[in-house]
Design a protein around this motif. Structure first.
Motif, PDB file in Angstrom:
ATOM      1  N   VAL A 199       0.861  -1.172   0.000  1.00  0.00           N
ATOM      2  CA  VAL A 199       0.000   0.000   0.000  1.00  0.00           C
ATOM      3  C   VAL A 199       0.902   1.228   0.000  1.00  0.00           C
ATOM      4  N   ILE A 200       0.812   2.017  -1.070  1.00  0.00           N
ATOM      5  CA  ILE A 200       1.582   3.252  -1.156  1.00  0.00           C
ATOM      6  C   ILE A 200       0.883   4.338  -0.346  1.00  0.00           C
ATOM      7  N   GLY A 201      -0.445   4.403  -0.460  1.00  0.00           N
ATOM      8  CA  GLY A 201      -1.189   5.384   0.322  1.00  0.00           C
ATOM      9  C   GLY A 201      -2.520   5.714  -0.308  1.00  0.00           C
ATOM     10  N   VAL A 202      -3.148   6.717   0.258  1.00  0.00           N
ATOM     11  CA  VAL A 202      -4.438   7.191  -0.240  1.00  0.00           C
ATOM     12  C   VAL A 202      -4.314   8.669  -0.595  1.00  0.00           C
ATOM     13  N   ARG A 203      -5.153   9.085  -1.516  1.00  0.00           N
ATOM     14  CA  ARG A 203      -5.182  10.488  -1.897  1.00  0.00           C
ATOM     15  C   ARG A 203      -6.553  10.791  -2.467  1.00  0.00           C
ATOM     16  N   VAL A 204      -6.818  12.058  -2.718  1.00  0.00           N
ATOM     17  CA  VAL A 204      -8.063  12.482  -3.333  1.00  0.00           C
ATOM     18  C   VAL A 204      -7.762  12.845  -4.782  1.00  0.00           C
ATOM     19  N   GLU A 205      -8.466  12.188  -5.703  1.00  0.00           N
ATOM     20  CA  GLU A 205      -8.281  12.473  -7.125  1.00  0.00           C
ATOM     21  C   GLU A 205      -9.014  13.760  -7.477  1.00  0.00           C
TER      22      GLU A 205
END
Length: 159
Positions: free
Chosen positions: A6-12
């Protein structure tokens, strides 16, 4: 099955939809999966080591698994159909349970089990990122270092 990190989460942008980014451990493919805001927060909390004062749903499930004496051995992302990803929880003793991918990832981060993806899933949704594009990936990682779970409180996703 291929090991994933898991690299991470972000908002597109501009849609404001949260995304979780996985990377093939022994390859050059990244797997972006659009998820819901609550699941994005749950994944971000786990990555940041945030311990809420009361257990959230994924924390509760982890506690239930431990209380009944079972062990989650791995999370498998097994299929993608119509841009919807499907996962399963693989427990000791050969038991498997179907799961939403984002929930499975949030749980895997809490229990520390491996996440794997079927070759067909990576063939279908994986995005190759050659070594020369690592600068872009590093920029994304820097972005992830400065994002907080509160950034995911609104919006809708698909998984």
């Amino acid at each position: 099955m291929r090991a994933l990190d898991v690299i991470g989460v972000r908002v597109e942008m501009p849609s404001n939809n949260p995304i979780v980014l996985l990377r093939e451990r022994d390859g050059d493919r990244y797997l972006p999966i659009w998820i819901g805001a609550p699941e994005a927060s749950a994944i971000a909390f786990a990555q940041q080591g945030v311990v809420p004062p009361r257990p959230l749903t994924h924390d509760l499930l982890k506690d239930v698994i431990e209380a009944v004496g079972r062990r989650l051995e791995e999370v498998r992302i097994v299929a993608v159909k119509d841009n919807v990803y499907y996962a399963e929880l693989a427990f000791d003793g050969g038991l498997t349970v179907s799961s939403r991918t984002s929930d499975a990832i949030a749980l895997a981060l809490r229990v520390g089990c491996p996440i794997v993806g079927a070759e067909g899933v990576l063939d279908s949704g994986g995005v190759p990122v050659p070594d020369e594009d690592e600068d872009e990936v590093e920029k994304f990682r820097e972005f992830l270092d400065h994002i907080s779970p509160e950034d995911f409180e609104s919006g809708s996703g698909r998984e």
